[in-house]
Design a protein around this motif. Structure first.
Motif, PDB file in Angstrom:
ATOM      1  N   ARG A 145       1.072  -1.240  -0.180  1.00 25.27           N
ATOM      2  CA  ARG A 145      -0.003   0.115  -0.028  1.00 25.27           C
ATOM      3  C   ARG A 145       0.471   1.361  -0.134  1.00 25.27           C
ATOM      4  N   ALA A 146       1.731   1.741   0.813  1.00 27.99           N
ATOM      5  CA  ALA A 146       2.836   1.980   0.977  1.00 27.99           C
ATOM      6  C   ALA A 146       3.657   2.470  -0.596  1.00 27.99           C
ATOM      7  N   THR A 149       2.811  -0.291  14.424  1.00 25.63           N
ATOM      8  CA  THR A 149       3.725  -0.699  13.207  1.00 25.63           C
ATOM      9  C   THR A 149       3.340   0.270  12.155  1.00 25.63           C
ATOM     10  N   ASN A 150       3.999   1.268  11.303  1.00 25.94           N
ATOM     11  CA  ASN A 150       3.324   2.913  10.684  1.00 25.94           C
ATOM     12  C   ASN A 150       4.038   2.179   9.390  1.00 25.94           C
ATOM     13  N   VAL A 151       3.309   2.205   8.234  1.00 21.52           N
ATOM     14  CA  VAL A 151       4.077   2.217   7.143  1.00 21.52           C
ATOM     15  C   VAL A 151       3.873   2.906   5.830  1.00 21.52           C
ATOM     16  N   ARG A 152       4.738   4.082   5.572  1.00 16.01           N
ATOM     17  CA  ARG A 152       4.192   5.646   5.188  1.00 16.01           C
ATOM     18  C   ARG A 152       5.853   5.501   3.879  1.00 16.01           C
ATOM     19  N   PRO A 153       5.350   6.147   2.120  1.00 16.03           N
ATOM     20  CA  PRO A 153       5.953   6.192   1.248  1.00 16.03           C
ATOM     21  C   PRO A 153       6.947   7.211   1.552  1.00 16.03           C
ATOM     22  N   VAL A 154       7.849   7.164   1.002  1.00 17.14           N
ATOM     23  CA  VAL A 154       8.826   8.258   0.460  1.00 17.14           C
ATOM     24  C   VAL A 154       8.543   8.769  -0.881  1.00 17.14           C
ATOM     25  N   LEU A 155       8.672  10.327  -0.648  1.00 17.00           N
ATOM     26  CA  LEU A 155       7.830  10.638  -1.888  1.00 17.00           C
ATOM     27  C   LEU A 155       9.103  11.832  -3.026  1.00 17.00           C
ATOM     28  N   VAL A 168       8.858   3.423   4.416  1.00 20.69           N
ATOM     29  CA  VAL A 168       9.654   3.695   5.719  1.00 20.69           C
ATOM     30  C   VAL A 168       8.239   2.831   6.128  1.00 20.69           C
ATOM     31  N   VAL A 169       9.379   1.915   6.682  1.00 21.81           N
ATOM     32  CA  VAL A 169       8.928   0.913   7.661  1.00 21.81           C
ATOM     33  C   VAL A 169       8.931   1.561   9.389  1.00 21.81           C
ATOM     34  N   GLU A 170       7.154   1.569  10.348  1.00 24.39           N
ATOM     35  CA  GLU A 170       8.238   2.432  11.394  1.00 24.39           C
ATOM     36  C   GLU A 170       7.402   1.861  12.624  1.00 24.39           C
ATOM     37  N   GLY A 171       8.531   1.177  13.290  1.00 27.84           N
ATOM     38  CA  GLY A 171       7.583   0.323  14.652  1.00 27.84           C
ATOM     39  C   GLY A 171       7.793   0.954  16.257  1.00 27.84           C
ATOM     40  N   HIS A 172       6.672   0.885  16.507  1.00 29.77           N
ATOM     41  CA  HIS A 172       7.053   2.034  17.851  1.00 29.77           C
ATOM     42  C   HIS A 172       6.232   1.217  19.152  1.00 29.77           C
ATOM     43  N   GLU A 173       7.251   0.800  20.334  1.00 29.86           N
ATOM     44  CA  GLU A 173       6.402  -0.227  21.260  1.00 29.86           C
ATOM     45  C   GLU A 173       5.328   0.384  21.971  1.00 29.86           C
ATOM     46  N   ILE A 174       4.162  -0.503  22.096  1.00 26.29           N
ATOM     47  CA  ILE A 174       3.003  -0.268  22.499  1.00 26.29           C
ATOM     48  C   ILE A 174       3.327  -1.008  24.245  1.00 26.29           C
ATOM     49  N   THR A 175       4.005  -1.830  24.265  1.00 24.57           N
ATOM     50  CA  THR A 175       3.430  -2.196  25.585  1.00 24.57           C
ATOM     51  C   THR A 175       2.950  -2.263  26.789  1.00 24.57           C
TER      52      THR A 175
END
Length: 814
Positions: free
Chosen positions: A363-364, A388-394, A403-410
């Motif tokens: 999708r990104a 996990t957020n996945v976004r395009p770089v234009l 860009v695959v970005e993981g943020h811990e939310i435990t």
């Protein structure tokens, strides 16, 4: 150009642009922590110009005592810290700060986000969680989208407030647009537009001194002739203003075309206020995330954030770079990851996580952003939850990277689970009917939600001003060397714990071994949190070591204590109700015995009196004069009247003891059967009885027949004795779950001042009329047994009108 990317112009964005364009407040520090540069956002967050920030030490910026300000320490945490900073002429602000090394390795970078408003709104929402548990459940549901949550919250508010419509508006350039709506109003539907000057929202936006605007009645508010009333026809209204980023966005409204019969309460205003805050906060957060995502997609490839794991892929989904946090988490060197499809790397260990990642990357690469959550369960560490957020770089509108970005939310998820567990406590306590049962449930919940096994409850005995144990966790009993919870030490009148109970304030004892007058000096308890349960007792949660109780833990325990106090209130009321019930049962048994005596032992002497007087008349009638015969008539008449009164009293006493089951019955049939039984009396008096359409009810059919028979007999007797042909009219109306019956006659009516008295036993409306004075008392007792009421209605017509209510059949009733 960012480290780890091949040259060639793929990322044609300068570091300066990224630095200045970031929505985060970025400070650049030298090795000593001194600020050497700052971006524009930092000026806003720290309340100083870039020039004044330069040369400042972190300790000079942070006003909170004990805050962690050593940059290397913060960076080593791989997380964030909270800094409180002072802004001139404004309240202190709370910043969420992370620190990382610059790519050059010679400087530190701190990233700050202002979370002051977010904390305030979140606290406000949680403080109402006990009252609005359903609102909290909807808001915190992870299975619903924002639009689905809004729709359910509107439905919740509409049903709770008893109004017909609920809606959310967005107001721009003097035009109101309905963004979400629930209800059947033709002009209040999603997408509907109207000039602000013709809408009720103009009143909400104009109410600068009120968070929520209310209109109980359009007529009383003087707007019946207004443009908004002509357009929408709303007679009552409750609305709150949504603000996003300090600016007006729109409104949340609930309304109805009928005026409200009571003012809106403070709790109802609070509900709308919380709803507007949550919607505004969520919209603001979404806008902030969207803006931040656009900037952070490139920023994260330049600055290695220690709190976020970042991987960058090419247009095939293969890894081209990863930051230090990402490679450290999976224990791999960067060159071991480069070239692999990102979904096949150790970051995504389960098949489900790999599938979600691949779909999000695809999708990104198509230009869309995606988000998903995964669980990571390493062999040598605890399970963690990542958002996990996945976004395009234009670049010039063309996707060049993902860009695959993981943020811990435990911790966030753990907190949500604890809140959910706490919410379920209310349901558990609904089925607990003893003090000890409440104590067992509450202490178990306390152990679960804050992971502290030493929890116990004491109940207060007013007679000796002592608190006695009623329940605890097994660990607490073992720790105090008690075989059962009830053997825990009592808390006497002079104890420290009793003083806390008397104060009514939750109190943290930092070290139990140092307090004066402890109730259990031999128990090696150290830190203990004591929470009074109103006048019921005390909940204590302790630790064998000296340690802190976090604010979140205290907050959860205070909610639990409030829930426990409410449960103990209910247990007390149930005990009182049971006592009253038992007393009532004893009273009913005595009444049944009386009924037996009245029907047998008392009536037999009366029959003997009447019989012997009849024998006297038969044997000696010829020898008696007129006065003697009159005395004999008085005796016989008195015996018969006493028999009638005993029979009526017996009928009154059996309303409860000989009652039948409730069922759905056809009222028309019961009335007709009653009229058939009275047909001879109706013919004798030339009476007429008219009946309208009578809806069915849920009742005891025999007792309903008694009510109609008593009312018909009274109506006929009083009309006949007043010299008119009796005429009775029976009507009924259904309103919701209640049916109201009216039995009106053309008799002399009820004497002034006796509208209430005539329902008392042995009280008659006219002393000249024969009767026992029990019939209307029986009617009232029967109606009350059906949870209804009976009264004399005011009427402009001659005669009397009796009204009574009965329950209407419910769906599924038999």
């Amino acid at each position: 150009m960012a480290d780890g990317f091949e040259s060639g112009g793929d990322l044609d964005v300068t570091l300066v642009d990224l630095f200045e364009g970031s929505s985060e407040g970025i400070l650049v520090h030298d090795e000593t922590g001194t600020v050497i540069d700052a971006n524009g956002a930092a000026e806003h967050y720290y309340g100083q110009t870039v020039a004044s920030l330069r040369g400042s030490a972190v300790e000079a910026l942070v006003v909170e005592d004990g805050a962690v300000t050593d940059l290397s320490t913060v960076a080593a945490r791989q997380g964030t810290v909270r800094w409180t900073v002072a802004k001139p002429d404004r309240p202190d602000r709370t910043l969420d700060v992370s620190v990382s090394r610059a790519s050059s390795g010679e400087q530190w970078l701190s990233f700050a986000t202002d979370i002051t408003d977010h904390e305030r709104r979140e606290s406000s929402l949680e403080s109402n969680q006990a009252t609005f548990r359903r609102l909290q459940e909807i808001v915190s549901s992870r299975g619903l989208t924002f639009d689905e949550k809004v729709e359910r919250l509107l439905g919740l508010g509409r049903d709770w407030l008893g109004l017909s419509v609920g809606y959310v508006t967005h107001i721009q350039a003097g035009t109101q647009t309905i963004e979400a709506a629930i209800g059947d109003h033709d002009d209040i539907q999603p997408g509907s537009r109207a000039p602000l000057s013709e809408s009720y929202c103009q009143h909400t936006l104009a109410a600068d001194d009120e968070a929520v605007r209310t209109i109980q009645s359009a007529a009383a508010a003087g707007i019946r002739d207004s443009e908004e009333y002509e357009r929408f026809g709303l007679s009552c209204y409750l609305g709150g203003q949504i603000t996003v980023g300090g600016e007006s966005y729109g409104t949340v409204c609930f309304a109805d075309t009928e005026p409200r019969d009571r003012p809106f309460t403070e709790m109802e205003r609070t509900f709308v206020d919380l709803l507007t805050q949550w919607i505004g906060m969520t919209i603001e957060q979404r806008e902030r995330v969207a803006a931040s995502n656009r900037q952070r997609a490139l920023l994260e490839s330049v600055f290695n954030s220690q709190r976020t794991q970042v991987g960058v892929t090419d247009t095939d989904g293969r890894v081209v770079d990863a930051n230090e946090a990402a490679v450290a988490f999976v224990g791999k060197a960067p060159d071991e990851l480069v070239g692999e499809f990102v979904w096949d790397t150790p970051w995504f260990e389960s098949e489900s996580a790999r599938v979600q990642c691949r779909r999000a990357v695809e999708r990104a690469l198509d230009g869309e952003m995606a988000n998903f959550e995964i669980s990571y369960d390493p062999a040598d560490g605890p399970e963690a939850v990542f958002s996990t957020n996945v976004r395009p770089v234009l670049n010039d509108g063309e996707v060049i990277h993902a860009v695959v970005e993981g943020h811990e939310i435990t911790e966030l998820r753990n907190r949500e689970e604890r809140l959910e567990r706490l919410s379920s406590a209310t349901n558990e306590l609904l089925y607990t009917h003893t003090e000890s049962g409440v104590a067992a449930t509450v202490t178990a919940i306390a152990q679960y939600i804050i992971d502290r096994p030493l929890a116990a409850m004491w109940a207060y005995d007013e007679s000796d001003e002592t608190l006695y144990p009623i329940g605890s966790t097994a660990a607490a009993a073992d720790f105090a060397d008690a075989a059962v919870p009830e053997e825990l030490p009592a808390m006497g009148p002079e104890s420290r714990e009793k003083a806390i109970f008397d104060s009514g304030e939750a109190t943290l004892i930092e070290d139990y071994q140092t307090v004066g007058n402890p109730s259990a000096p031999d128990v090696p308890l150290r830190t203990m949190f004591c929470l009074p349960l109103d006048d019921h007792g005390l909940l204590c949660v302790g630790s064998p070591t000296v340690e802190e109780f976090a604010e979140s833990e205290r907050f959860l325990l205070e909610i639990l204590a409030g829930t426990a106090a409410a449960a103990l209130d209910r247990v007390r009321r149930e005990a009182e109700l049971q006592s009253h019930r038992e007393e009532l049962e004893r009273s009913n048994e005595a009444l049944q015995q009386f009924a037996y005596v009245a029907s047998h032992d008392l009536q037999e002497p009366l029959r003997m009196v009447a019989s012997y007087v009849d024998l006297l008349e038969a044997e000696y009638g010829d020898e008696l004069d007129g006065e003697a015969r009159e005395y004999m008539d008085f005796a016989v008449d008195g015996a018969h009247r006493m028999q009638d009164m005993l029979t009526a009293l017996l009928q009154y006493s059996r309303v409860e003891t000989d009652a039948g089951e409730f069922a759905e019955i056809a009222t028309d049939r019961v009335v007709q059967q009653t009229l058939d039984a009275l047909q001879l009396r109706i013919d004798e008096t030339d009476a007429t009885v008219e009946t309208g359409s009578l809806p069915p009810v849920r009742a005891d059919p025999d007792q309903l027949g008694q009510v109609f028979q008593n009312l018909f007999e009274n109506a006929i007797r009083y009309a006949e004795e007043s010299g008119v042909e009796p005429h009775v009219e029976v009507t009924a109306t259904r309103e919701g779950e209640t049916v109201t019956f009216t039995v009106a006659d053309n008799g002399p009516g009820v004497p002034a001042g006796m509208a209430d008295d005539i329902f008392e036993i042995f009280t008659r409306g006219c002393q000249a009329t024969e009767g026992t004075g029990v019939g209307l008392a029986v009617c009232r007792r029967i109606v009350r047994r059906h949870d209804g009421r009976i009264w004399v209605a005011e009427t402009d017509e001659a005669g009397a009108a009796f009204r009574f209510t009965l329950p209407a059949p419910t769906e599924g009733s038999e």
